[in-house]
Design a protein around this motif. Structure first.
Motif: not given
Ligand code: GLU
Length: 279
Positions: A173-190
């Motif tokens: 696994a090399t998740p670093q390629a995704f950068g700082d992924v969004v895990l939640a937003r105001k309209e989509t809590p996950a």
């Protein structure tokens, strides 16, 4: 070996032949004595509609599929995703990002670089550097924000992360390629990444089968499993069913929806054969 598998459609349109293939693939992969689960991934209220959920259940039953009750409907489980977010937050791995899409584009244009990850443009990390006072000011002003994973911090000290993939073998696994992924937003809590990882663990899924278009996402899911102390299932990313013209099927290709095929007089057995699954 009996497995617990799942089919996890998003109710953003009618199911087409590609979904039929994926659902039948998952049901078959459960094996004799295994469990086949269904999950409705409706966390994004801007794209999902309840009538599509009804249609999905109807179409899958018509196709001859039977799944274990009860169906997990993600929009009924926001507390589970909140608990996972709290755990990551407690470990200091999340930060609020107040950037609008336009602000991110402007920042990228200013820097003269536009690095891409598997999900598109990489977030340049603007809000990662905000001071606690600046964060507090934005919060107090009611500026909408997303929660991002601090990828550098999250992926440090974890050592080697790998998963076993039925189609491709052992994957590092090399998740670093995704950068700082969004895990939640105001309209989509996950986010999709968070909800799918939490749910596969909560539902006891032992073998995740899904299209190879989601292969890259597994790098992030593997990281989240490590951070949240969740087990890692095995994976099988299967090839995507293509149209006669060799193009990927999309929900907008009306001719290939299961509803239209049924309305045109096709039997479930015929559609299963068209999806490439015999018997
Ligand atoms: N809900 C996702 C989709 O419809 C699939 C998620 C998954 O299988 O992991 O594309």
């Amino acid at each position: 070996m009996p497995e617990t598998t799942r089919f996890a459609p998003s109710p953003t349109g009618y199911l087409h032949l590609g979904h039929a293939y994926s659902a039948l693939f998952a049901a078959r992969a459960a094996g004799p004595g295994g469990r086949f689960l269904l999950r409705i991934e409706d966390i994004d209220p801007t794209r999902c509609r309840p009538e599509y959920t009804t249609a999905i259940l109807e179409d899958l039953a018509w196709l001859g599929l039977r799944w274990e009750e009860s169906v997990r409907v993600q929009s009924e489980h926001f507390a589970d995703y909140r608990a996972a977010l709290d755990r990551l937050d407690g470990a200091g791995l999340l930060y609020p990002c107040f950037c609008t899409r336009a602000a991110i584009q402007a920042e990228i244009a200013r820097s003269g670089e536009a690095p891409h990850g598997p999900d598109g443009l990489l977030y340049p990390g603007t809000c990662r550097h905000l001071s606690p006072a600046e964060r507090a000011r934005c919060m107090a002003a009611g500026t909408p924000y997303a929660l991002r994973l601090d990828m550098a911090r999250a992926s440090a000290d974890l050592g080697d992360l790998a998963w076993s993939d039925g189609a491709r073998g052992e994957i590092q696994a090399t998740p670093q390629a995704f950068g700082d992924v969004v895990l939640a937003r105001k309209e989509t809590p996950a986010s999709y990444h968070l909800a799918v990882t939490v749910d596969d663990a909560l539902q006891g899924v032992t073998l995740v089968t899904r299209g190879e278009d989601l292969f890259a996402a597994t790098h992030v899911h593997r990281l989240l499993q490590a951070l949240l102390g969740l087990p890692t299932p095995r994976y099988h990313h299967h090839a995507l069913l293509l149209s006669a013209e060799g193009k990927r099927l999309a929900k907008r290709d009306r001719a290939a929806t299961l509803r239209d095929l049924r309305a045109a007089g096709k039997t479930a057995a015929e559609v299963r054969t068209m999806a490439g699954i015999k018997g």
